[in-house]
Design a protein around this motif. Sequence first.
Motif, PDB file in Angstrom:
ATOM      1  N   UNK A   1       0.122  10.103 -15.847  1.00  0.00           N
ATOM      2  CA  UNK A   1      -0.967   9.132 -15.994  1.00  0.00           C
ATOM      3  C   UNK A   1      -2.124   9.364 -15.028  1.00  0.00           C
ATOM      4  N   UNK A   2      -1.930  10.205 -14.009  1.00  0.00           N
ATOM      5  CA  UNK A   2      -2.997  10.539 -13.065  1.00  0.00           C
ATOM      6  C   UNK A   2      -2.564  11.776 -12.296  1.00  0.00           C
ATOM      7  N   UNK A   3      -3.392  12.191 -11.355  1.00  0.00           N
ATOM      8  CA  UNK A   3      -3.014  13.304 -10.478  1.00  0.00           C
ATOM      9  C   UNK A   3      -2.682  12.807  -9.074  1.00  0.00           C
TER      10      UNK A   3
ATOM     11  N   UNK B   1       0.852  -1.193   0.000  1.00  0.00           N
ATOM     12  CA  UNK B   1       0.000   0.000   0.000  1.00  0.00           C
ATOM     13  C   UNK B   1       0.889   1.244   0.000  1.00  0.00           C
ATOM     14  N   UNK B   2       0.582   2.174  -0.891  1.00  0.00           N
ATOM     15  CA  UNK B   2       1.370   3.391  -1.072  1.00  0.00           C
ATOM     16  C   UNK B   2       0.489   4.592  -0.765  1.00  0.00           C
ATOM     17  N   UNK B   3       0.994   5.549  -0.001  1.00  0.00           N
ATOM     18  CA  UNK B   3       0.243   6.774   0.274  1.00  0.00           C
ATOM     19  C   UNK B   3       0.409   7.758  -0.879  1.00  0.00           C
ATOM     20  N   UNK B   4      -0.679   8.413  -1.238  1.00  0.00           N
ATOM     21  CA  UNK B   4      -0.655   9.387  -2.327  1.00  0.00           C
ATOM     22  C   UNK B   4      -1.441  10.630  -1.926  1.00  0.00           C
ATOM     23  N   UNK B   5      -1.270  11.680  -2.698  1.00  0.00           N
ATOM     24  CA  UNK B   5      -2.100  12.873  -2.567  1.00  0.00           C
ATOM     25  C   UNK B   5      -2.366  13.420  -3.964  1.00  0.00           C
ATOM     26  N   UNK B   6      -3.464  14.122  -4.107  1.00  0.00           N
ATOM     27  CA  UNK B   6      -3.801  14.704  -5.403  1.00  0.00           C
ATOM     28  C   UNK B   6      -3.032  16.012  -5.582  1.00  0.00           C
ATOM     29  N   UNK B   7      -2.468  16.196  -6.774  1.00  0.00           N
ATOM     30  CA  UNK B   7      -1.687  17.392  -7.077  1.00  0.00           C
ATOM     31  C   UNK B   7      -2.175  17.991  -8.388  1.00  0.00           C
ATOM     32  N   UNK B   8      -1.861  19.277  -8.568  1.00  0.00           N
ATOM     33  CA  UNK B   8      -2.218  19.969  -9.789  1.00  0.00           C
ATOM     34  C   UNK B   8      -1.129  19.848 -10.841  1.00  0.00           C
ATOM     35  N   UNK B   9      -1.397  20.337 -12.051  1.00  0.00           N
ATOM     36  CA  UNK B   9      -0.422  20.236 -13.147  1.00  0.00           C
ATOM     37  C   UNK B   9       0.919  20.889 -12.830  1.00  0.00           C
TER      38      UNK B   9
END
Length: 288
Positions: free
Chosen positions: A196-198, A154-162
């Motif tokens: 490929x994603x944010x 399991x990997x922690x992620x956060x949403x980011x902008x361009x």
Amino acid sequence: MTVRTAVIPAAGLGTRFLPATKVVPKGLLPVVDTPAIQLVVEEALASGLDDIVIVLGPHQEAVRDHFAPNARLETELAARGKHDAGDAVRRATRPEVRFVVQEEALGLGHAVGVAEELVGGAAFAVMLGDDLIDPRVPLMRDMLAAAERTGGSVIATMRVGPREVGMYGVIEPAGQEDGLVRIASLVEKPAPDEAPSDLAVIGRYVFQPGIFEALRRTGTGAGGEIQLTDAISVLATEQPVYAVAVGSGRFDVGNPLDALDAQVALALERDDIGPELRRRLRARLLDG
């Protein structure tokens, strides 16, 4: 599957904080009054991880000293009636912490691999000191529960902008399973139009022991280093790797400006200094 061990890579030179890190390891730089690496250790212990492995660089004995008992200092503080200070010293004394040295600076993937013998063939967590998580956010507990439920990493992620996407490793999703995003691969610091994603990777991971074999099969990547993101991409082709997203409560202390922002945000949350700091900040803004 019960995960007990957290690996904390701390061998970096801290070049963005020179000259402060000329002698002092970056992990010992304070966030208000507590070293960043101590906050990460406390997060691990609060999440139920009771075996902590810190990966040091050469000549970073000060980190060992920080977590070791200091009876002489405790005795002197007690004699002076400084009981709160003595409690702070004891809070930093952690018998759960073990150490291993990364003799060469060959990247984050290499640092994780150095801890393999101490991990002992079990699933384990990796927690990076450049990322601090608000103690009220149970991110690691949630990740451990997801790993136990799915049997995957399991990997922690956060949403980011361009504008930010090129600063991180970004996941390529492969659909959803059990309320989690399945990871197909990771792309390191993509251009905004090629991301490929944010969902950007941040410094919390729970790995199955297969990550060590993936690291052995991973060649050197960017900067001539063994990249952990490359090994995760290898692992994701062979067994499930999932992403969880954190919405808030993550602080970056990996560069001076973000570290200063974290200092202020976390200090404002404290009952002992938060109200006075808020008053001073308002006064300074009005003066400006």
